[in-house]
Design an enzyme around this catalytic site. Structure first.
Site, PDB file in Angstrom:
ATOM      1  CB  CYS A  72       2.527 -12.280  -9.776  1.00  0.00           C
ATOM      2  SG  CYS A  72       2.452 -12.168  -7.973  1.00  0.00           S
TER       3      CYS A  72
ATOM      4  CB  CYS B 155       8.211  -7.112  -6.694  1.00  0.00           C
ATOM      5  SG  CYS B 155       7.660  -8.814  -6.952  1.00  0.00           S
TER       6      CYS B 155
END
Length: 372
Positions: A120, A216
């Site tokens: 990410c 997440c």
């Protein structure tokens, strides 16, 4: 507007000279990035808050440990509205799916243990978001990461955060020198309790918001369901074997295992504790052995990024929670001074010289210790 000189900003870094300059702040909706944005605004910068909507269509209610979706986006906007600076929400869900979630599932299908936060940061945040910040005319991109950017003799260096409990340098090893030139990390010199205190003083609605945790995009911790949705063939399972190939049992999918794991093997007939020592993705086999079989003498790295010289002795971290291990590098092979355990292909090996991050790479494969 609260003036910066009315706040206790001891330890805050990277805000000097921002007055009157446009900066972008990556805002996840959490307390850390919100404090960074508020501090930059108090320092007189023209702040542009940017939140990336990464999953959930922007409408998913927030849950503890999440970020960048639903209520988290609304929290980021509330902070921007209170402080009076611009805020944009950018839909990056398709990019996040392709670059992070798909990579996550593909890695498990290949018998590897990925680190999605690295992907990410490497793709969506420190590539796409950085390009977006530049397109907005920002002179720097500020984030709430707990790492330090210290000016060295040859330019900015990346260092561990001052608070060892919050240090995020393991996840930022892939940051390039060009990106580091543009990035700022104001919270790297602070402890988390100080950040929450600043959030309270600034009157931010997120002052007591729980920290983001784990992965997440994985709801309820069930990462295997995400992997199986993208690779349904893995649910067929396969054999659990020892080093000699003797079948000891069956498993429900190689994606549910990682090197060093003991739990979940359910081998009732074993005469000693057994651990996952390797994963053969092509044969859908999980190989197990005694704890001594986990010993690794070296790790071959790929996709390497260098932020400093890999010469002489270094310290290496081969998992986010692992202790630093003394080692040296031979080309792209990390050789440990003493054998290490639980070194899993797919994880990152991050190299340090003191507090400085020298870069790192992805563990492609490991080698057993040399015998005398």
């Amino acid at each position: 507007m609260i003036a910066l000189d009315t706040l206790d900003t001891a330890g805050v870094e990277g805000l000097d000279g921002l007055a009157g300059r446009r900066v972008a702040v990556a805002m996840s909706g959490g307390v850390d990035s919100s404090v960074v944005a508020a501090l930059a605004h108090a320092a007189g910068a023209e702040v542009v808050g940017v939140t990336l909507q990464l999953y959930g269509g922007g409408a998913t209610p927030s849950r503890p440990g999440a970020c960048c979706a639903g209520a988290d986006i609304r929290d980021a906007r509330a902070v921007a509205d209170r402080m009076g600076f611009a805020h944009y929400v950018i839909d990056m869900e398709a990019r996040f799916q392709d670059s992070v979630i798909q990579h996550f599932a593909d890695s498990y299908a290949a018998g590897r243990t990925p680190v999605p936060c690295v992907e990410c940061n490497k793709t969506v945040k420190f590539h796409d978001l950085l390009d977006l910040a530049r397109s907005l005319g920002a002179e720097a991109l500020l984030t709430g990461h707990y790492v330090r950017r210290i000016e060295g003799a040859d330019g900015p260096e990346l260092h561990r955060g001052r608070d060892p409990a919050k240090d995020q340098s393991y996840f930022l090893w892939a940051t390039t020198q060009a990106q580091l030139d543009y990035l700022r990390f104001p919270l790297g010199g602070l402890e988390k309790r100080r950040v929450r205190s600043l959030a309270d003083t600034l009157g931010l609605v997120v002052a007591n918001k729980p920290d983001s945790q784990d992965i997440c995009f994985v709801g309820g911790g069930d990462y295997a369901a995400i992997v199986e949705r993208l690779h349904p063939e893995l649910a067929a399972g396969g054999e659990i074997v020892d080093a000699a190939g003797r079948v000891l049992g069956r498993h429900a999918g190689i994606h549910k295992f990682t090197v060093g794991q003991r739990r979940g093997l359910e081998l009732g007939g074993a005469t000693e504790p057994l651990y996952v020592t390797a994963i053969d993705a092509e044969a859908a086999r999980v190989i197990v052995g005694p704890r001594t079989a986990l010993a690794v003498g070296a790790a071959v790295l790929e996709d390497c990024n260098r932020l400093g010289a890999w010469a002489g002795q270094v310290e290496a971290k081969v998992r986010s929670l692992a202790a630093l291990a003394p080692a040296h590098v031979e080309d792209t092979t990390l050789v440990f001074d003493t054998p290490q355990q639980g070194v899993a292909p797919g994880q990152a090996a991050v190299l340090y010289a003191g507090s400085r991050v020298l870069g790192g790479g992805v563990i492609a494969r490991t080698r057993a210790p040399l015998t005398n």
